[in-house]
Design a protein around this motif. Structure first.
Motif, PDB file in Angstrom:
ATOM      1  N   ASN A 346       0.808  -1.224   0.000  1.00  0.00           N
ATOM      2  CA  ASN A 346       0.000   0.000   0.000  1.00  0.00           C
ATOM      3  C   ASN A 346       0.837   1.267   0.000  1.00  0.00           C
ATOM      4  O   ASN A 346       0.296   2.373   0.002  1.00  0.00           O
ATOM      5  N   GLY A 347       2.181   1.115   0.033  1.00  0.00           N
ATOM      6  CA  GLY A 347       3.056   2.277  -0.056  1.00  0.00           C
ATOM      7  C   GLY A 347       3.244   3.036   1.236  1.00  0.00           C
ATOM      8  O   GLY A 347       3.720   4.178   1.225  1.00  0.00           O
ATOM      9  N   THR A 354       8.666   9.649  -0.552  1.00  0.00           N
ATOM     10  CA  THR A 354      10.081  10.051  -0.560  1.00  0.00           C
ATOM     11  C   THR A 354      10.993   8.943  -1.090  1.00  0.00           C
ATOM     12  O   THR A 354      12.103   9.223  -1.543  1.00  0.00           O
ATOM     13  N   ILE A 355      10.552   7.675  -1.003  1.00  0.00           N
ATOM     14  CA  ILE A 355      11.339   6.570  -1.554  1.00  0.00           C
ATOM     15  C   ILE A 355      10.442   5.769  -2.497  1.00  0.00           C
ATOM     16  O   ILE A 355       9.209   5.775  -2.362  1.00  0.00           O
ATOM     17  N   PRO A 356      11.008   5.069  -3.473  1.00  0.00           N
ATOM     18  CA  PRO A 356      10.209   4.302  -4.439  1.00  0.00           C
ATOM     19  C   PRO A 356       9.427   3.179  -3.768  1.00  0.00           C
ATOM     20  O   PRO A 356       9.766   2.704  -2.684  1.00  0.00           O
ATOM     21  N   LEU A 362      10.442  -3.873  -0.065  1.00  0.00           N
ATOM     22  CA  LEU A 362      11.607  -4.481   0.573  1.00  0.00           C
ATOM     23  C   LEU A 362      11.528  -4.353   2.091  1.00  0.00           C
ATOM     24  O   LEU A 362      11.770  -5.314   2.830  1.00  0.00           O
ATOM     25  N   ILE A 363      11.174  -3.157   2.564  1.00  0.00           N
ATOM     26  CA  ILE A 363      11.049  -2.939   4.009  1.00  0.00           C
ATOM     27  C   ILE A 363       9.952  -3.814   4.588  1.00  0.00           C
ATOM     28  O   ILE A 363      10.103  -4.415   5.666  1.00  0.00           O
ATOM     29  N   GLY A 364       8.823  -3.902   3.876  1.00  0.00           N
ATOM     30  CA  GLY A 364       7.710  -4.713   4.354  1.00  0.00           C
ATOM     31  C   GLY A 364       8.053  -6.181   4.484  1.00  0.00           C
ATOM     32  O   GLY A 364       7.536  -6.869   5.362  1.00  0.00           O
ATOM     33  N   CYS A 365       8.946  -6.672   3.625  1.00  0.00           N
ATOM     34  CA  CYS A 365       9.330  -8.083   3.675  1.00  0.00           C
ATOM     35  C   CYS A 365      10.362  -8.371   4.763  1.00  0.00           C
ATOM     36  O   CYS A 365      10.349  -9.441   5.375  1.00  0.00           O
ATOM     37  N   TRP A 366      11.272  -7.420   5.002  1.00  0.00           N
ATOM     38  CA  TRP A 366      12.361  -7.645   5.957  1.00  0.00           C
ATOM     39  C   TRP A 366      12.027  -7.212   7.382  1.00  0.00           C
ATOM     40  O   TRP A 366      12.651  -7.698   8.334  1.00  0.00           O
TER      41      TRP A 366
END
Length: 387
Positions: A346-347, A354-356, A362-366
């Motif tokens: 959902n971003g 501010t970031i793609p 990637l953050i959501g997975c890690w």
């Protein structure tokens, strides 16, 4: 660090429960509703029995890769809970063995399980899935209807996932067909729909009887209709451009194919980059599947950090309290995995753009691994001070 009698003693017990968990979880997951749906699809496609058994076997590595973290967690949790309840951990501490040294066999099991899960999920599973695709397409390319008499549906899709052809037959007996519908979108500027009351199938051509045909020309915005009996090329065979296995193999080797179940991490990463370079769309689910090829194997090691300290509780506080808490942490990881992955899609982790979005995924997975890992490390440090 040389293995000792204690290491072999703990590791041997963990392996017993690990193998038991592998067998039980595999049977439960492999023969669940998903497996039954898979066998129904095999029967509906008319695949022979010996090919069906091969296809079933090709799905087994994927099941094993999924249950490895659960089996590792269960083995470590049960063994250390038993060692704690039988005062064996206290005896080890009285002999000067630190908690960090005691959990060495568990960490070794976690590392081995993570490595095996990665190899299995990143190399063996994609290979098996590719062979499954080739076998299915080889069967379909023969242009023969499967065994059965009701509700046959076949769909062919283009490389971008859009529908190319859809075939539905309500009932059939050997070569005789009853009410049938064929939707042909293979030509970019033409839509063709055929409704037939009856017909007869053949290897090369089908005889369509009492049929209505509607042809829409998109550029001219005109609709042509006709009714009667006529022959058409076997739509099952014509769906394959150059033969079943050859067409499927060409599609699999396409550098823009980003089906995550068919490629390993590095190969999929390169294909995603090539699609982005030419401006082709990459779904969010593809990015999630990319990073889960790494995070899922690592979960076998990370959740051990929480299993050990929670399994060690003072006997007077209840022998199963830590066991229950550990199970709660295990389920918490999967809950966080679902929540944070959805946040990434959902971003939310783009922090206002501010970031793609790729980094948000990637953050959501890690992030679930990071949360559980930090929690386990803190619990392990605190428990080592008490025990």
């Amino acid at each position: 660090m040389t293995p000792t009698i204690m290491d072999r003693y703990i590791f041997r017990q963990m392996m017993d429960y690990f193998l038991l968990g592998m067998v039980v979880f595999t049977l439960v997951l492999f023969f669940s509703d998903a497996f039954l749906d898979f066998t129904r699809d095999i029967q509906k496609l008319g695949i022979p029995l010996h090919i069906s058994l091969i296809l079933v076997g090709l799905q087994l590595p994927q099941t094993v890769a999924l249950i490895l973290p659960a089996s590792t967690f269960l083995a470590v949790l049960i063994v250390f809970n038993q060692l704690n309840n039988q005062f064996e951990l206290i005896a080890m501490r009285m002999n000067g063995i630190s908690l960090h040294r005691m959990i060495a066999p568990a960490l070794v099991l976690g590392v081995v399980a993570s490595a095996f899960s990665y190899i299995l999920g990143d190399y063996v599973v994609p290979y098996c899935n590719r062979q499954t695709v080739l076998l299915k397409n080889e069967i379909l390319s023969r242009g023969m209807l499967p065994f059965g008499r009701t509700s046959f549906t076949y769909s062919d899709r283009k490389d971008d996932g859009q529908l190319n052809k859809l075939i539905y037959i309500s009932e059939y007996d050997k070569r005789k067909l009853s009410a049938s519908t064929i939707i042909d979108l293979s030509e970019s500027d033409t839509v063709r729909v055929i409704f037939a009351r009856s017909g007869e199938s053949g290897l090369k051509r089908w005889k369509i009887r009492n049929a209505s045909t509607y042809t829409l020309l998109k550029q001219k915005d005109t609709l042509a209709a006709s009714h009667g009996d006529f022959d058409i090329a076997n739509p099952l065979r014509s769906s394959m451009k150059s033969g079943g296995e050859d067409a499927a193999r060409e599609k699999l080797n396409d550098e823009l194919n980003v089906d995550s179940s068919l490629h390993n991490f590095w190969n999929l990463f390169q294909r995603i980059q090539k699609r982005e370079e030419i401006g082709r769309y990459v779904t969010k689910g593809t990015y999630v599947n990319l990073w889960e090829k790494i995070t899922l194997p690592l979960s076998s090691l990370i959740i051990i950090l929480t299993a050990v300290p929670l399994a060690i509780t003072p006997p007077r506080s209840g022998s199963n309290r830590g066991f229950i808490f550990s199970l709660g942490i295990f389920f918490l990881y999967y809950i966080l995995r679902g929540i944070f992955t959805k946040f990434g899609e959902n971003g939310i982790f783009t922090f206002g753009g501010t970031i793609p979005i790729e980094y948000s995924l990637l953050i959501g997975c890690w992030l679930p691994l990071a949360v559980i890992g930090i929690m386990g490390a803190v619990l392990l440090v605190r428990k080592s001070r008490v025990l």
